[in-house]
Write an enzyme that holds these catalytic residues in place. Structure first.
Site, PDB file in Angstrom:
ATOM      1  CE  LYS A 292      35.159  22.997  35.365  1.00 11.06           C
ATOM      2  NZ  LYS A 292      34.780  24.237  36.566  1.00 11.06           N
TER       3      LYS A 292
ATOM      4  CD  GLU B 190      34.974  34.760  47.508  1.00 11.36           C
ATOM      5  OE1 GLU B 190      35.100  33.394  47.491  1.00 11.36           O
ATOM      6  OE2 GLU B 190      35.851  35.513  47.079  1.00 11.36           O
TER       7      GLU B 190
ATOM      8  NE  ARG C 290      38.864  34.708  47.929  1.00  9.93           N
ATOM      9  CZ  ARG C 290      39.014  34.353  46.616  1.00  9.93           C
ATOM     10  NH1 ARG C 290      40.133  34.215  46.116  1.00  9.93           N
ATOM     11  NH2 ARG C 290      37.823  33.933  46.202  1.00  9.93           N
TER      12      ARG C 290
END
Length: 616
Positions: free
Chosen positions: A276, A361, A389
């Site tokens: 990344k 979540e 969610r």
């Protein structure tokens, strides 16, 4: 420049192989320069340049389909499909979206924005392909962070039954937004370091390439090698063919692997190792900070417009640390967003009471419910857009049991440039329908502190929703104690009563000034609670006010305005109600000020709507 030769889908196939590295460098330079001006997702896109190039070389777009999990890493895909000239409008109102959008290009086959969805969507597309007798390739690209989400495992379980080609690319950079956590991280780490298996396989194949009989025997025995040298081989055990790990910054190797995977008549996972922030020092050193960045100075990575005042996340961070010091039962929970929500300091100070649940979540909410049932005071810090969610878990596991879980709802209201999938405008609508839930919103930074303290002392489910950006430091002299379901009158006059919540209180100040300049009397009230509403105040104020104007930054349906109107109508109160809220629609990307203007919830628009209501 090679990049000048790429103006539409497929143009990358004109670039000779020996020029791939040069092209990757040009794309990275383009991304860094562009995002430094507009802001956007940088680190994730820099890490996926070669992977995206290989996909475009190995596939036939738009016939073949790429589904990007989340989609924040798809900038190179946009560049290679004829959209590079629009990057100066990235994430701006009317401009290029920061995520894949089917309305933008035929090569964007599925709109994304939230994590862990790509494998499920890809499986559905594979099924549709096969039922229609078509022959295109479907590729789902998912990161190791997104692989912590439960939906991804449900899809992998389903994919194990396939008897048709489906390619899953695991883009493994050891990160989600913050560093990845949990058992899958440990497993992937073991795969990354399994050099014994990888080196042995390559050495044997190279030395015995002339002896096809021996090589074929080796191929038949490869699963035994994998079981011996690569711990678990969980994907193979699920029935998914595993290829890799593959160097995610070697275009030729990636292209070859993808083409091989297309031949397999089942689900195939290609494990790709990427870095990344690749190619830009500041992003490599601080990938979380450059996940989603504001405009920055290329030479050093510092913000072009550094913050001079605290934002709401800073206030939340400070208050949480103080609450943790005062109460040993206070715990903090995040779903892979420790940096974004401001829990990094709490994590450092109280590591035993900090829990990162990964991008999960649903699990995080039920986990919080379990902690609350066990005698702790869990505070779940989560972006509004991601909380939705976990609807079932909030309703069934928290509210039904009346458990004292605190929901610190970050990025509530309009968040701006990330667009439809990230606007925090729906949480009030679904939370307010749940029995036993209580919802409040602070007008400024001091009230956020007071509300968090109130919430931690409260013995029922409660949510505190606050916006993204600089914390408002006005109205400092108004700091009445927080009482359940009670508003805070700020300026009391007669005729018109503005009932505002959260950031709309500041806009209410502006509206009141406009109306006063026009000779109108106007009260301004900090409503504080979305649920329960202060019916006592509304009843008393109706004697001197003929128009109540509710002001909130969420969708109209299920909001504060509807509750006020219902109370007024049910009790036959002689007053009108004008509800100022976001229409029931998805809101595109753009600056918050621009979006407020477009949605008619800015001060000038609200004042005009009030004038029109008065003259009806």
């Amino acid at each position: 420049m090679l990049l000048e030769l790429i103006n539409k889908t497929g143009d990358i196939k004109k670039i000779p192989q020996q020029k791939y590295q040069e092209l990757a460098g040009e794309i990275r330079h383009f991304l860094i320069e562009s995002i430094s001006k507009t802001g956007g997702h940088l680190a994730s896109n820099l890490g996926a340049v070669e992977l995206t190039m290989a996909l475009h070389l190995a596939l036939d777009l738009p016939k073949d389909k790429i589904i990007w999990d989340v989609g924040h890493q798809a900038y190179t895909h946009k560049i290679l499909t004829g959209r590079k000239d629009k990057f100066d409008t990235l994430r701006q109102f009317g401009g290029l979206s920061g995520f894949p959008k089917r309305c933008e290009s035929s090569t964007d086959c599925f709109d994304t924005g939230h994590s862990s969805t790509s494998i499920s969507a890809g499986l559905g597309m594979v099924k549709a392909r096969d039922l229609m007798g078509e022959d295109y390739t479907v590729v789902s690209v998912i990161g190791d962070g997104s692989l912590t989400g439960g939906l991804a495992y449900e899809a992998l379980n389903n994919a194990s039954k396939l008897e048709t080609n489906f390619i899953i690319i695991l883009n493994d950079n050891e990160m989600s937004i913050s560093e990845s956590v949990g058992g899958m991280k440990k497993y992937l780490n073991s795969v990354r370091t399994a050099d014994g298996y990888l080196n042995l396989k390559e050495d044997i194949y190279a030395q015995l390439s002339s002896n096809h009989k021996v090589v074929n025997g080796i191929r038949r025995a490869k699963n035994s090698f994998k079981q011996l040298f690569v711990p678990g081989m969980v994907f193979e055990n699920l029935g998914i063919t595993y290829l890799g790990p593959v160097d995610g910054h070697n275009v030729a190797s990636l292209e070859k692997t993808i083409k091989e995977a297309k031949k397999v008549k089942k689900a195939v996972m290609i494990h790709v190792m990427t870095k990344k922030g690749m190619g830009y020092g500041p992003a490599e050193r601080h990938p979380a900070r450059f996940h989603g960045t504001e405009p920055f100075i290329v030479e050093n990575g510092l913000p072009r417009n550094p913050r001079t005042t605290a934002n709401y996340q800073d206030i939340f961070s400070t208050v949480m640390c103080k609450l943790g010091a005062r109460n040993a039962k206070v715990a903090a929970i995040t779903a892979a967003m420790a940096d974004g929500t401001g829990l990094k300091r709490f994590r450092n100070m109280y590591p035993d009471r900090f829990i990162d649940a990964g991008i999960a979540e649903e699990h995080a909410v039920t986990f919080a419910a379990g902690m609350a049932a066990g005698g702790y005071k869990p505070v779940f810090a989560v972006y509004s857009s991601f909380l939705q969610r976990a609807y079932d878990q909030i309703l069934e596991d928290v509210c039904l049991q009346k458990l004292p879980v605190v929901f610190a709802i970050d990025r509530a209201g309009l968040v701006g440039s990330d667009g439809e999938t990230h606007q925090g405008i729906f949480d009030v609508a679904f939370l307010s329908s749940m029995p036993n839930m209580h919802i409040m919103a602070p007008k400024n930074k001091w009230e956020l502190s007071d509300m968090l303290k109130f919430a931690v002392d409260f013995d029922m489910p409660i949510a505190v929703r606050y916006p993204r950006g600089n914390a408002y430091d006005g109205l400092k002299d108004f700091r009445a104690p927080v009482k359940l379901g009670k508003c805070e009158p700020l300026y009391e006059e007669k005729d018109i009563c503005l009932l505002a919540l959260g950031p709309m209180v500041k806009i209410g100040e502006e509206v009141r000034k406009i109306l006063k300049d026009r000779g109108l009397n106007c009260s301004l009230v900090n409503a504080r609670f979305y649920k329960p509403i202060d019916t006592d105040y509304i009843k008393a104020a109706s004697h001197s006010h003929k128009l109540f104007v509710t002001m909130e930054e969420n969708v109209l349906t299920g909001g504060f305005g509807e509750k006020v109107r219902e109370y007024v109508d049910t009790n036959r109160i002689d007053a009108s109600v004008l509800s100022i809220a976001i229409p029931d629609q998805f809101v595109t990307h753009g600056s918050v000020d621009k979006l407020r203007s477009e949605l008619k919830i800015d001060a000038d628009s609200i004042a005009e709507r009030i004038m029109n209501e008065l003259h009806r």
